[in-house]
Design a protein around this motif. Structure first.
Motif, PDB file in Angstrom:
ATOM      1  N   ILE A 181      38.273  39.913  30.780  1.00  0.00           N
ATOM      2  CA  ILE A 181      37.881  39.197  31.999  1.00  0.00           C
ATOM      3  C   ILE A 181      36.780  38.194  31.682  1.00  0.00           C
ATOM      4  CG2 ILE A 181      36.832  39.443  34.284  1.00  0.00           C
ATOM      5  CD1 ILE A 181      38.256  42.235  34.407  1.00  0.00           C
ATOM      6  N   ALA A 182      35.760  38.628  30.964  1.00  0.00           N
ATOM      7  CA  ALA A 182      34.650  37.728  30.626  1.00  0.00           C
ATOM      8  C   ALA A 182      35.140  36.546  29.793  1.00  0.00           C
ATOM      9  CB  ALA A 182      33.556  38.494  29.880  1.00  0.00           C
ATOM     10  N   GLY A 183      35.996  36.800  28.805  1.00  0.00           N
ATOM     11  CA  GLY A 183      36.514  35.716  27.970  1.00  0.00           C
ATOM     12  C   GLY A 183      37.277  34.683  28.771  1.00  0.00           C
ATOM     13  N   ASP A 184      38.134  35.146  29.683  1.00  0.00           N
ATOM     14  CA  ASP A 184      38.904  34.224  30.511  1.00  0.00           C
ATOM     15  C   ASP A 184      37.999  33.439  31.453  1.00  0.00           C
ATOM     16  OD1 ASP A 184      41.378  33.087  31.636  1.00  0.00           O
ATOM     17  OD2 ASP A 184      40.892  34.315  33.386  1.00  0.00           O
ATOM     18  N   MET A 185      37.083  34.127  32.121  1.00  0.00           N
ATOM     19  CA  MET A 185      36.219  33.459  33.092  1.00  0.00           C
ATOM     20  C   MET A 185      35.272  32.462  32.421  1.00  0.00           C
ATOM     21  SD  MET A 185      37.103  34.397  36.144  1.00  0.00           S
ATOM     22  CE  MET A 185      35.746  34.134  37.262  1.00  0.00           C
ATOM     23  N   VAL A 186      34.724  32.802  31.263  1.00  0.00           N
ATOM     24  CA  VAL A 186      33.813  31.877  30.574  1.00  0.00           C
ATOM     25  C   VAL A 186      34.578  30.654  30.067  1.00  0.00           C
ATOM     26  CG1 VAL A 186      32.299  31.585  28.568  1.00  0.00           C
ATOM     27  CG2 VAL A 186      32.062  33.597  30.031  1.00  0.00           C
ATOM     28  N   SER A 187      35.815  30.849  29.606  1.00  0.00           N
ATOM     29  CA  SER A 187      36.588  29.677  29.168  1.00  0.00           C
ATOM     30  C   SER A 187      36.837  28.739  30.342  1.00  0.00           C
ATOM     31  CB  SER A 187      37.909  30.100  28.520  1.00  0.00           C
ATOM     32  OG  SER A 187      38.822  30.602  29.487  1.00  0.00           O
ATOM     33  N   ARG A 188      37.062  29.286  31.532  1.00  0.00           N
ATOM     34  CA  ARG A 188      37.259  28.462  32.734  1.00  0.00           C
ATOM     35  C   ARG A 188      35.949  27.817  33.178  1.00  0.00           C
ATOM     36  NH1 ARG A 188      42.654  27.792  33.638  1.00  0.00           N
ATOM     37  NH2 ARG A 188      43.695  29.605  32.787  1.00  0.00           N
ATOM     38  N   LEU A 189      34.841  28.537  33.019  1.00  0.00           N
ATOM     39  CA  LEU A 189      33.535  27.968  33.336  1.00  0.00           C
ATOM     40  C   LEU A 189      33.227  26.794  32.409  1.00  0.00           C
ATOM     41  CD1 LEU A 189      30.872  28.196  34.988  1.00  0.00           C
ATOM     42  CD2 LEU A 189      30.025  29.671  33.144  1.00  0.00           C
ATOM     43  N   ALA A 190      33.539  26.958  31.133  1.00  0.00           N
ATOM     44  CA  ALA A 190      33.295  25.884  30.158  1.00  0.00           C
ATOM     45  C   ALA A 190      34.090  24.627  30.501  1.00  0.00           C
ATOM     46  CB  ALA A 190      33.640  26.374  28.746  1.00  0.00           C
ATOM     47  N   GLU A 191      35.268  24.785  31.089  1.00  0.00           N
ATOM     48  CA  GLU A 191      36.053  23.627  31.530  1.00  0.00           C
ATOM     49  C   GLU A 191      35.324  22.856  32.621  1.00  0.00           C
ATOM     50  OE1 GLU A 191      39.751  25.270  32.883  1.00  0.00           O
ATOM     51  OE2 GLU A 191      40.487  25.642  30.853  1.00  0.00           O
TER      52      GLU A 191
END
Length: 157
Positions: A54-64
């Motif tokens: 969950i953290a990996g997916d959400m942080v990748s979306r935040l970085a976008e």
């Protein structure tokens, strides 16, 4: 026993209910905490693999949304599996992470709050900054977690 027609009717209702709950999660807590951010919260029951997914997916979306590794992120100190996974994911994307709120004077700080809420057999995840809120539902399995909804994005002026 459910028929094929019953399943066709229940799936959209379940998806709509998840989307509705995610909308409430994203908008209902907007005024809590400082600067419109909700206080961070994650249940300790979420396993390490699920928290990492969950953290990996959400942080990748935040970085976008805010650009990868462009700032230092201020997090509440947290020893929950999700809190630790979120900090690791942020560092993996090149962000500096502070939990004591002390930085050099010229450092750009992005306060980040999160919330993980179990709901109807899924987990609703939310990341909030002063300018962006991201939310998504996940199905948690023994080996991790997988997105169960589209990403919800809200930008603040």
């Amino acid at each position: 026993m459910r028929t094929f027609a019953d399943n066709l009717l229940l799936r959209p209702i379940r998806t709509l209910a998840t989307a509705f709950a995610l909308t409430i999660l994203l908008s209902g807590c907007q005024s809590l905490g400082t600067n419109g951010l909700v206080a961070s919260n994650a249940p300790a029951e979420i396993s390490g693999p699920a928290a990492s997914a969950i953290a990996g997916d959400m942080v990748s979306r935040l970085a976008e949304q805010i650009g990868p590794g462009k700032a230092t992120v201020a997090l509440k100190a947290d020893t929950s599996p999700f809190g630790q996974a979120l900090e690791a994911a942020l560092k993996g994307w090149g962000y500096g992470v502070v939990t004591d709120q002390k930085t050099d004077d010229g450092t750009k700080i992005i306060p980040l709050a999160y919330m993980i809420v179990p709901f109807d057999g899924q987990v609703l995840a939310r990341l909030s900054t002063d300018n962006v809120e991201l939310g998504r539902a996940y199905t948690v399995t023994a080996s991790g977690a997988a997105p169960a909804s589209a990403l919800s994005l809200m930008r603040r002026g």
